[in-house]
Motif scaffolding. Structure first.
Motif, PDB file in Angstrom:
ATOM      1  N   MET A 127       0.483  -1.402   0.135  1.00 60.44           N
ATOM      2  CA  MET A 127      -0.088  -0.323   0.051  1.00 60.44           C
ATOM      3  C   MET A 127       1.142   1.014   0.063  1.00 60.44           C
ATOM      4  N   PRO A 128       1.300   2.281  -1.103  1.00 64.98           N
ATOM      5  CA  PRO A 128       1.388   3.666  -0.882  1.00 64.98           C
ATOM      6  C   PRO A 128       0.679   3.988   0.589  1.00 64.98           C
ATOM      7  N   LYS A 129       1.771   5.212   0.655  1.00 62.97           N
ATOM      8  CA  LYS A 129       1.959   6.211   2.116  1.00 62.97           C
ATOM      9  C   LYS A 129       1.091   7.142   1.228  1.00 62.97           C
ATOM     10  N   GLY A 130       0.370   7.526   2.012  1.00 61.50           N
ATOM     11  CA  GLY A 130      -1.059   8.647   1.839  1.00 61.50           C
ATOM     12  C   GLY A 130       0.058  10.326   1.417  1.00 61.50           C
ATOM     13  N   ASN A 131      -0.276  11.044   0.800  1.00 60.20           N
ATOM     14  CA  ASN A 131       0.097  12.649   0.914  1.00 60.20           C
ATOM     15  C   ASN A 131       0.150  13.962   2.746  1.00 60.20           C
ATOM     16  N   PHE A 132       0.690  14.375   3.159  1.00 67.14           N
ATOM     17  CA  PHE A 132       0.439  14.890   4.126  1.00 67.14           C
ATOM     18  C   PHE A 132      -1.358  15.351   4.458  1.00 67.14           C
ATOM     19  N   GLN A 133      -2.121  14.768   3.670  1.00 58.56           N
ATOM     20  CA  GLN A 133      -3.333  14.743   4.225  1.00 58.56           C
ATOM     21  C   GLN A 133      -3.918  13.393   4.231  1.00 58.56           C
ATOM     22  N   GLY A 134      -3.533  12.948   3.441  1.00 57.19           N
ATOM     23  CA  GLY A 134      -3.387  11.201   4.231  1.00 57.19           C
ATOM     24  C   GLY A 134      -4.267  10.272   3.154  1.00 57.19           C
ATOM     25  N   PHE A 135      -3.826  11.366   2.060  1.00 56.48           N
ATOM     26  CA  PHE A 135      -4.750  11.106   1.104  1.00 56.48           C
ATOM     27  C   PHE A 135      -3.556  10.094  -0.212  1.00 56.48           C
ATOM     28  N   VAL A 136      -4.044   9.056  -0.827  1.00 51.17           N
ATOM     29  CA  VAL A 136      -3.202   8.420  -1.966  1.00 51.17           C
ATOM     30  C   VAL A 136      -3.471   9.011  -3.245  1.00 51.17           C
ATOM     31  N   VAL A 137      -3.153  10.451  -4.210  1.00 54.67           N
ATOM     32  CA  VAL A 137      -3.453  10.486  -5.077  1.00 54.67           C
ATOM     33  C   VAL A 137      -3.104  10.405  -6.363  1.00 54.67           C
ATOM     34  N   PRO A 138      -3.240   9.471  -7.210  1.00 53.44           N
ATOM     35  CA  PRO A 138      -2.505   8.726  -8.308  1.00 53.44           C
ATOM     36  C   PRO A 138      -1.727  10.276  -9.686  1.00 53.44           C
ATOM     37  N   GLU A 139      -0.699   9.993 -10.258  1.00 54.81           N
ATOM     38  CA  GLU A 139      -0.066  11.050 -10.680  1.00 54.81           C
ATOM     39  C   GLU A 139      -0.902  11.222 -11.587  1.00 54.81           C
ATOM     40  N   PRO A 140      -1.332  12.584 -12.501  1.00 57.01           N
ATOM     41  CA  PRO A 140      -2.607  12.833 -14.437  1.00 57.01           C
ATOM     42  C   PRO A 140      -1.175  12.083 -14.983  1.00 57.01           C
ATOM     43  N   TRP A 141      -1.833  11.224 -15.818  1.00 55.53           N
ATOM     44  CA  TRP A 141      -0.926  10.182 -16.668  1.00 55.53           C
ATOM     45  C   TRP A 141      -1.606  11.058 -18.397  1.00 55.53           C
ATOM     46  N   ALA A 142      -1.154  10.620 -19.783  1.00 51.70           N
ATOM     47  CA  ALA A 142      -1.636  11.218 -21.043  1.00 51.70           C
ATOM     48  C   ALA A 142      -2.824  11.460 -21.148  1.00 51.70           C
ATOM     49  N   ASN A 143      -3.410  12.748 -21.726  1.00 48.30           N
ATOM     50  CA  ASN A 143      -4.709  12.055 -21.992  1.00 48.30           C
ATOM     51  C   ASN A 143      -5.141  11.009 -22.606  1.00 48.30           C
ATOM     52  N   ASP A 144      -6.414  10.745 -22.942  1.00 43.94           N
ATOM     53  CA  ASP A 144      -6.541   9.257 -23.087  1.00 43.94           C
ATOM     54  C   ASP A 144      -7.768   9.482 -23.607  1.00 43.94           C
ATOM     55  N   GLY A 145      -9.011  10.400 -23.568  1.00 48.14           N
ATOM     56  CA  GLY A 145     -10.244  10.523 -24.244  1.00 48.14           C
ATOM     57  C   GLY A 145     -10.560  10.366 -22.826  1.00 48.14           C
ATOM     58  N   GLY A 146     -10.878  10.180 -21.792  1.00 48.53           N
ATOM     59  CA  GLY A 146     -11.149   9.672 -20.741  1.00 48.53           C
ATOM     60  C   GLY A 146     -11.706   8.471 -20.113  1.00 48.53           C
ATOM     61  N   LYS A 147     -11.092   7.853 -20.747  1.00 51.44           N
ATOM     62  CA  LYS A 147     -10.917   6.412 -20.651  1.00 51.44           C
ATOM     63  C   LYS A 147     -10.763   5.600 -18.984  1.00 51.44           C
ATOM     64  N   ARG A 148      -9.993   5.692 -18.470  1.00 56.64           N
ATOM     65  CA  ARG A 148      -9.074   5.495 -17.290  1.00 56.64           C
ATOM     66  C   ARG A 148      -9.690   6.554 -15.949  1.00 56.64           C
ATOM     67  N   ARG A 149     -10.240   6.009 -15.194  1.00 59.50           N
ATOM     68  CA  ARG A 149     -10.555   6.614 -13.708  1.00 59.50           C
ATOM     69  C   ARG A 149      -9.459   6.161 -12.896  1.00 59.50           C
ATOM     70  N   GLU A 150      -8.860   6.479 -11.706  1.00 57.42           N
ATOM     71  CA  GLU A 150      -8.095   5.878 -11.081  1.00 57.42           C
ATOM     72  C   GLU A 150      -8.499   6.171  -9.508  1.00 57.42           C
ATOM     73  N   PRO A 151      -8.867   5.934  -8.473  1.00 60.88           N
ATOM     74  CA  PRO A 151      -9.214   5.800  -7.082  1.00 60.88           C
ATOM     75  C   PRO A 151      -8.720   7.522  -6.367  1.00 60.88           C
ATOM     76  N   VAL A 152      -9.067   8.017  -6.088  1.00 58.16           N
ATOM     77  CA  VAL A 152      -8.371   8.223  -4.458  1.00 58.16           C
ATOM     78  C   VAL A 152      -8.628   7.930  -2.909  1.00 58.16           C
ATOM     79  N   LEU A 153      -7.250   7.178  -2.722  1.00 56.68           N
ATOM     80  CA  LEU A 153      -7.720   7.100  -1.616  1.00 56.68           C
ATOM     81  C   LEU A 153      -7.155   7.446  -0.194  1.00 56.68           C
ATOM     82  N   ASP A 154      -8.071   7.592   0.698  1.00 60.08           N
ATOM     83  CA  ASP A 154      -7.745   7.873   2.385  1.00 60.08           C
ATOM     84  C   ASP A 154      -7.142   6.925   3.034  1.00 60.08           C
TER      85      ASP A 154
END
Length: 85
Positions: A1-28
């Motif tokens: 499990m990746p470690k959260g940021n200073f607010q406790g959220f695991v936020v994925p880095e932006p990726w190249a535009n794929d036309g809106g097909k990919r969605r990634e969750p932000v975890l608490d």
């Protein structure tokens, strides 16, 4: 499990535009087990139809230019004082 940021959220880095097909969750990461708080990804603006990166694909439907946001990190301009008493 990746470690959260200073607010406790695991936020994925932006990726190249794929036309809106990919969605990634932000975890608490403060909860056990970690829970999904929102999803990030590319979105098409409902006003101008241009693609933009959305930090919440459910809530954010308009791009910053259509919302009237110039730069969210810019400091607001101070009002000029007229010198009248």
């Amino acid at each position: 499990m990746p470690k959260g940021n200073f607010q406790g959220f695991v936020v994925p880095e932006p990726w190249a535009n794929d036309g809106g097909k990919r969605r990634e969750p932000v975890l608490d990461a403060d909860h056990t087990p970690p829970r999904v708080v929102r999803h990030v990804g590319w979105q098409h603006c409902i006003t101008c139809r241009k693609p933009f990166w959305s930090n919440d694909v459910i809530a954010l439907r308009r791009c910053p230019s259509c919302k009237g946001v110039k730069n969210e990190y810019a400091k607001p301009l101070r009002k000029q004082e007229t010198g009248r008493a």
